[in-house]
Design a protein around this motif. Structure first.
Motif, PDB file in Angstrom:
ATOM      1  N   UNK B  41      -5.771   2.287 -10.881  1.00 46.57           N
ATOM      2  CA  UNK B  41      -5.492   2.834  -9.554  1.00 46.57           C
ATOM      3  C   UNK B  41      -5.105   1.703  -8.607  1.00 46.57           C
ATOM      4  N   UNK B  42      -4.011   1.905  -7.895  1.00 44.42           N
ATOM      5  CA  UNK B  42      -3.414   0.847  -7.073  1.00 44.42           C
ATOM      6  C   UNK B  42      -2.995   1.453  -5.736  1.00 44.42           C
ATOM      7  N   UNK B  43      -3.344   0.732  -4.644  1.00 47.40           N
ATOM      8  CA  UNK B  43      -3.001   1.209  -3.299  1.00 47.40           C
ATOM      9  C   UNK B  43      -1.671   0.591  -2.885  1.00 47.40           C
ATOM     10  N   UNK B  44      -0.796   1.412  -2.345  1.00 42.22           N
ATOM     11  CA  UNK B  44       0.491   0.918  -1.867  1.00 42.22           C
ATOM     12  C   UNK B  44       1.018   1.847  -0.793  1.00 42.22           C
ATOM     13  N   UNK B  45       2.311   1.741  -0.544  1.00 45.12           N
ATOM     14  CA  UNK B  45       2.898   2.607   0.474  1.00 45.12           C
ATOM     15  C   UNK B  45       4.148   3.300  -0.068  1.00 45.12           C
ATOM     16  N   UNK B  46       4.488   4.383   0.577  1.00 40.39           N
ATOM     17  CA  UNK B  46       5.761   5.056   0.331  1.00 40.39           C
ATOM     18  C   UNK B  46       6.463   5.157   1.677  1.00 40.39           C
ATOM     19  N   UNK B  47       7.737   4.795   1.710  1.00 41.68           N
ATOM     20  CA  UNK B  47       8.508   4.907   2.944  1.00 41.68           C
ATOM     21  C   UNK B  47       8.897   6.374   3.153  1.00 41.68           C
ATOM     22  N   UNK B  48       8.411   6.963   4.227  1.00 41.20           N
ATOM     23  CA  UNK B  48       8.738   8.355   4.540  1.00 41.20           C
ATOM     24  C   UNK B  48      10.097   8.370   5.237  1.00 41.20           C
ATOM     25  N   UNK B  56      20.883  15.624   8.959  1.00 43.15           N
ATOM     26  CA  UNK B  56      21.968  14.663   8.745  1.00 43.15           C
ATOM     27  C   UNK B  56      21.615  13.556   7.771  1.00 43.15           C
ATOM     28  N   UNK B  57      22.113  12.368   8.053  1.00 45.70           N
ATOM     29  CA  UNK B  57      21.920  11.227   7.158  1.00 45.70           C
ATOM     30  C   UNK B  57      20.462  10.756   7.206  1.00 45.70           C
ATOM     31  N   UNK B  58      19.926  10.299   6.058  1.00 42.29           N
ATOM     32  CA  UNK B  58      18.527   9.857   6.025  1.00 42.29           C
ATOM     33  C   UNK B  58      18.302   8.576   6.829  1.00 42.29           C
ATOM     34  N   UNK B  59      17.090   8.443   7.380  1.00 46.95           N
ATOM     35  CA  UNK B  59      16.662   7.172   7.977  1.00 46.95           C
ATOM     36  C   UNK B  59      15.199   6.946   7.636  1.00 46.95           C
ATOM     37  N   UNK B  60      14.761   5.685   7.743  1.00 47.32           N
ATOM     38  CA  UNK B  60      13.384   5.336   7.425  1.00 47.32           C
ATOM     39  C   UNK B  60      12.501   5.552   8.648  1.00 47.32           C
ATOM     40  N   UNK B  61      11.573   6.502   8.526  1.00 47.91           N
ATOM     41  CA  UNK B  61      10.702   6.850   9.656  1.00 47.91           C
ATOM     42  C   UNK B  61       9.511   5.911   9.746  1.00 47.91           C
ATOM     43  N   UNK B  62       8.919   5.588   8.624  1.00 49.22           N
ATOM     44  CA  UNK B  62       7.722   4.746   8.586  1.00 49.22           C
ATOM     45  C   UNK B  62       7.026   4.996   7.264  1.00 49.22           C
ATOM     46  N   UNK B  63       6.054   4.134   6.939  1.00 48.03           N
ATOM     47  CA  UNK B  63       5.413   4.268   5.638  1.00 48.03           C
ATOM     48  C   UNK B  63       4.137   5.099   5.713  1.00 48.03           C
ATOM     49  N   UNK B  64       3.653   5.540   4.579  1.00 45.52           N
ATOM     50  CA  UNK B  64       2.335   6.159   4.482  1.00 45.52           C
ATOM     51  C   UNK B  64       1.598   5.502   3.317  1.00 45.52           C
TER      52      UNK B  64
END
Lengths: 365, 148
Positions: B41-48, B56-64
């Motif tokens: 088990x490993x803790x990390x992030x995913x860019x939402x 429209x076009x995707x953008x990076x909102x922030x990580x979780x």
């Protein structure tokens, strides 16, 4: 010139020990738990998640406690923690049309499908201090908790913009699956794409974005914004898992989304139609979401063929390079740290210039 | 691209396990069977990501924050856990259940774990939706003189 740079260690230790005591405050009062901050100071937690650019309410609450309620310091703690974590990948773009809406209002259409849902809002409160909150004890359960309405809202509440879109009265957002730039991985390059601007604005300081947005309303790059729709609610986050070969829900996040309808004169190729500004923020942060959509729209002047009147809100470099409160704080506050050597050279320079000036004046007399 | 039904079912239970409260999942399924850990088990992030204008076009909102884990049961089934937050026990438990749900224990675990989670989630969502519905504005229009 030699300047002593050691010797502060004992003083720093004592300062940090005192800081810990000050954080704890009066020992006669119960210590505040992280869970209490998370559950009862949710809008502070939301702001730290939005500007820290990391959705984790427990960590945001911890950061607020550690920072003694200084939200920018808390944002800094979250940003620093984030850099220690590996990135597993990016989500599939969230589908805000499928949001479990708790608040949804439109300033442009009164009777819209799905209705105007006020949600838990400060609007229409009288802004009078409620001294009952100062007294000990819990507030009674709300009326809605006691009397549940029989009606259930629809699962899918359509975006207001869809109605304007049908008649081409508003510009369409060109959908794409282009991989967006990421300012946490590569330095911001100007001119920025809209995707990069939206990322920068989503994590920008709320106060800064609010002021820039307000300046456009007062005439510095006016875009005549109406809030087409403001909605708050939980949205599922899906991610494609390479090992599995399909996408799964990995969780859900609360988001505030604002879409503005703005005036547009039209051009040689496009008949007059409304244009759009967009705001999307972690948590319940409608002031930030509305501000973001006004800033987004103002920064689109070039692609929409509008005049640059030199307003700060139209200046991409000005807005994007000064919107981040961690960067701003870092550079601003570093000037209080030792600059003895720099200052020593300034001191010697001013002494020399003064003596030369005085000598010149005496020679002239 | 449509997925085969077994993939859809697996995606559904993995999502249910990811959205579960860690404490609740532990209470419903307390004991972990023997297993071989493939990826601890490993803790990390995913860019939402969001989309400009919602569509429209995707953008990076922030990580979780996300915790993930991969393991294999002694009977050979592979299980994966990808869960929001930083609870390694949650990710491990989700991965074990993912593996077990591929075995003949599916019906038993569906009844003992997935069904209660789904029912509780539906009830919580309904409560929240009903509270929102109670704040829905019911406009009424006043008749003006010249319209009479």
């Amino acid at each position: 010139m030699y300047v002593a740079v050691k010797g502060g260690e004992r003083a720093i230790d004592a300062a940090h020990a005192w800081l810990a005591e000050e954080r704890r405050g009066d020992r006669g009062l119960a210590a505040l738990s992280v869970a209490q901050i998370r559950a009862q100071l949710t809008l502070a937690v939301n702001r730290v998640m939005a500007e820290g650019s990391l959705y984790d309410p427990d960590l945001a609450a911890l950061a607020i406690k550690q920072a003694r309620g200084d939200l920018i310091e808390a944002v800094f703690l979250i940003r620093a923690y984030r850099t220690t974590l590996p990135r597993f990948g990016a989500s599939i773009p969230v589908d805000t049309a499928r949001m479990a809406v708790i608040r949804r209002v439109s300033a442009t259409f009164k009777d819209l499908p799905g209705g105007q849902i006020l949600g838990p809002t400060f609007d229409y409160t009288h802004r009078l201090l409620n001294f009952a909150l100062m007294a000990e004890g819990d507030s009674p359960l709300g009326q809605a908790e006691q009397e549940r309405p029989s009606q259930t809202p629809p699962a899918h509440i359509p975006h207001v913009m869809e109605f304007l879109n049908r008649d081409d009265l508003i510009e369409t957002e060109a959908s794409s699956d282009a991989s967006p730039p990421d300012l946490t991985r590569a330095p911001m390059e100007l001119p920025a794409t809209r995707a990069l601007r939206l990322q920068a604005l989503a994590r920008a300081d709320e106060g800064f974005v609010l002021s820039i947005a307000y300046s456009t309303q007062r005439g510095y790059g006016r875009t005549h914004a109406f809030v087409g729709e403001l909605r708050i609610g939980m949205v599922a986050v899906q991610m494609h898992i390479p090992e599995l070969g399909f996408a799964i829900d990995i969780g859900e996040v609360e988001l505030t989304e604002c879409e503005t309808v703005n005036q547009f004169q039209g051009s040689k190729t496009i008949p007059p139609q409304f244009t759009r500004g967009y705001g999307l923020v972690f948590g319940q942060s409608e002031r930030k979401a509305i501000s973001m959509s006004l800033c987004d729209r103002a920064l689109r002047w070039r692609e929409l063929g509008e005049d640059n009147i030199g307003a700060p809100a139209q200046d991409e470099e000005f807005v994007l390079m000064h919107a981040d409160n961690v960067q701003a704080t870092g550079f601003l506050e570093h000037i209080k740290l030792p600059h003895y050597v720099d200052f020593q050279s300034e001191l010697e320079l001013i002494r020399r210039l003064r003596s030369e000036a005085i000598a010149a004046r005496e020679a002239a007399e | 691209m449509p997925h085969p039904p077994e993939t859809t079912a697996r995606a559904a239970w993995m999502g249910q396990l990811a959205r579960a409260k860690p404490d609740r999942l532990r209470a419903l399924f307390p004991d972990l069977p023997p297993h071989e850990v493939l990826r601890p088990a490993e803790i990390g992030t995913v860019m939402v990501q969001g989309r400009a204008g919602g569509t429209g076009a995707p953008f990076n909102l922030g990580e979780m924050t996300v915790t993930r884990c991969a393991l294999r049961l002694t009977t050979g089934e592979l299980g994966y856990g990808h869960v929001q937050g930083r609870d390694k026990d949650h990710a491990t438990r989700a991965a074990i259940l993912d593996a077990l749900l591929q075995t003949d224990q599916f019906s038993a675990l569906q009844a003992a774990v997935l069904a209660p989670l789904a029912a509780e989630e539906a009830a919580a969502r309904a409560t929240r939706a009903a509270r929102a519905a109670a704040t829905k504005v019911e406009f009424f229009t006043l008749v003006r003189g010249e319209d009479q």
